[in-house]
Design a protein around this motif. Structure first.
Motif, mmCIF file in Angstrom:
data_model
loop_
_atom_site.group_PDB
_atom_site.id
_atom_site.type_symbol
_atom_site.label_atom_id
_atom_site.label_comp_id
_atom_site.label_asym_id
_atom_site.label_seq_id
_atom_site.Cartn_x
_atom_site.Cartn_y
_atom_site.Cartn_z
ATOM 1 N N ILE A 38 6.031 6.583 0.728
ATOM 2 C CA ILE A 38 5.586 6.014 -0.546
ATOM 3 C C ILE A 38 6.094 6.864 -1.704
ATOM 4 O O ILE A 38 6.569 6.336 -2.726
ATOM 5 C CB ILE A 38 4.055 5.911 -0.597
ATOM 6 N N MET A 77 -5.171 -1.732 -7.455
ATOM 7 C CA MET A 77 -4.305 -0.724 -8.070
ATOM 8 C C MET A 77 -4.323 -0.816 -9.598
ATOM 9 O O MET A 77 -4.044 0.156 -10.294
ATOM 10 C CB MET A 77 -2.871 -0.871 -7.559
ATOM 11 N N GLU A 134 -1.735 -4.614 -3.878
ATOM 12 C CA GLU A 134 -3.192 -4.499 -3.840
ATOM 13 C C GLU A 134 -3.746 -4.586 -5.268
ATOM 14 O O GLU A 134 -3.475 -3.743 -6.117
ATOM 15 C CB GLU A 134 -3.617 -3.178 -3.194
ATOM 16 N N LEU A 148 3.811 2.619 6.126
ATOM 17 C CA LEU A 148 3.403 1.956 4.896
ATOM 18 C C LEU A 148 4.529 2.072 3.875
ATOM 19 O O LEU A 148 5.149 3.130 3.725
ATOM 20 C CB LEU A 148 2.137 2.612 4.342
ATOM 21 N N ASP A 156 4.034 -2.794 0.505
ATOM 22 C CA ASP A 156 2.697 -3.047 1.038
ATOM 23 C C ASP A 156 1.620 -2.600 0.052
ATOM 24 O O ASP A 156 0.593 -3.267 -0.112
ATOM 25 C CB ASP A 156 2.488 -2.276 2.349
ATOM 26 N N MET A 157 1.836 -1.469 -0.610
ATOM 27 C CA MET A 157 0.814 -0.876 -1.457
ATOM 28 C C MET A 157 0.704 -1.565 -2.818
ATOM 29 O O MET A 157 -0.401 -1.857 -3.297
ATOM 30 C CB MET A 157 1.095 0.615 -1.676
ATOM 31 N N ASP A 186 3.451 8.169 5.967
ATOM 32 C CA ASP A 186 3.253 7.154 4.933
ATOM 33 C C ASP A 186 3.317 7.763 3.538
ATOM 34 O O ASP A 186 3.919 7.193 2.617
ATOM 35 C CB ASP A 186 1.905 6.456 5.120
ATOM 36 N N LEU A 240 -3.660 8.833 3.179
ATOM 37 C CA LEU A 240 -2.439 8.449 3.874
ATOM 38 C C LEU A 240 -2.046 9.517 4.884
ATOM 39 O O LEU A 240 -2.248 10.715 4.629
ATOM 40 C CB LEU A 240 -1.293 8.266 2.879
ATOM 41 N N TYR A 255 -5.489 4.290 -4.305
ATOM 42 C CA TYR A 255 -5.305 3.789 -2.946
ATOM 43 C C TYR A 255 -6.078 4.635 -1.929
ATOM 44 O O TYR A 255 -6.771 4.094 -1.055
ATOM 45 C CB TYR A 255 -3.822 3.767 -2.591
ATOM 46 N N GLU A 256 -5.972 5.935 -2.040
ATOM 47 C CA GLU A 256 -6.639 6.792 -1.056
ATOM 48 C C GLU A 256 -8.155 6.783 -1.231
ATOM 49 O O GLU A 256 -8.889 6.979 -0.253
ATOM 50 C CB GLU A 256 -6.083 8.213 -1.136
#
Length: 260
Positions: free
Chosen positions: A130, A14, A11, A3, A7-8, A126, A122, A115-116
């Motif tokens: 990140i 976020m 979203e 990741l 990619d993050m 990853d 993660l 995110y988590e």
């Protein structure tokens, strides 16, 4: 596949961590009093949100030209943002690497928290990747790369040390109230603000949430509010991963289109 920040960052959920990040930022006296003296939250409450999202999306998913344009714009905006210290607060300079580090740290910590909660923890590879990539949000503005803690463990040490020095003075609390209870915003945003306040209050460390107080969040934070926060997060965790990426990434496309 590992990741990446590319990619993050797109979203859309976020954005839910934005309020938390800003309240953490301004609780740092060096940032808070700079915002008090130079802020336009009352008249343009959306300007900081738009600027932050544009900055993040351009750096992570924009073209080199878009990234350079945003960095140039932010750097120019920061040049005059300086203030002398006083008896109750330190001097402020938006170009101070230590303050750039703190701002980047709040964006990273808030992003990981959101995110988590939504997509699950993660894995180690990853998480490390990140973390390393998030340094970009500070170094792009001139923060020396070595200022970013070398590992997640070192970051935790830095974070707890910095968090212990946070404080919410009355002028900072007033700015937070302008942010969380805005007046000059479109109706759709006013309608969404109760949800934003619930998410922000729920994600903040309890000590800091209490320091900001009910005037910022519209009431005391108790068992009912905590249950509402947990229910919101749980619902998002069930629904959002099933939504197509094209929909989840719509905010990023919107902000990058504004740069064109």
């Amino acid at each position: 596949m590992t990741l990446t920040l590319k990619d993050m960052a797109p979203e859309g959920i976020m954005i839910a961590g934005g309020g938390r990040a800003v309240l953490l930022q301004i609780a740092h006296p060096g940032v808070g009093y700079g915002v008090v003296q130079h802020s336009n939250f009352a008249t343009e409450p959306l300007k900081r949100l738009h600027g932050t999202l544009t900055y993040i999306y351009a750096l992570t998913n924009g073209t080199p030209r878009q990234a350079a344009k945003v960095v140039e714009g932010v750097s120019k905006a920061h040049q005059p943002v300086r203030s002398a210290g006083g008896a109750d607060h330190p001097a402020y300079d938006a170009r101070d690497p230590e303050l750039q580090l703190w701002v980047a740290a709040t964006l990273y910590d808030s992003a990981i928290l959101v995110y988590e909660n939504i997509f699950g923890p993660l894995n180690r590879a990853d998480a490390e990747n990140i973390y390393r990539e998030y340094a970009l949000l500070g170094t792009a503005l001139g923060m020396p790369e070595e200022r970013w803690p070398g590992s997640r463990a070192e970051f935790r040490d830095y974070w707890y040390d910095a968090a212990a020095r946070l404080r919410v003075d009355p002028p900072v609390r007033e700015v937070a109230a302008q942010l969380m209870r805005p007046r000059n915003v479109p109706l759709y945003l006013k309608t969404a603000m109760p949800i934003a306040r619930t998410l922000t209050a729920g994600m903040l460390p309890a000590k800091l949430r209490e320091a900001y107080g009910p005037e910022v969040f519209g009431g005391a934070y108790g068992t009912r509010q905590d249950l509402e926060y947990r229910a919101l997060m749980a619902s998002c965790g069930v629904v959002l991963p099933k939504i197509p990426l094209a929909v989840r990434h719509a905010p990023m496309r919107y902000y990058l289109s504004r740069l064109r």
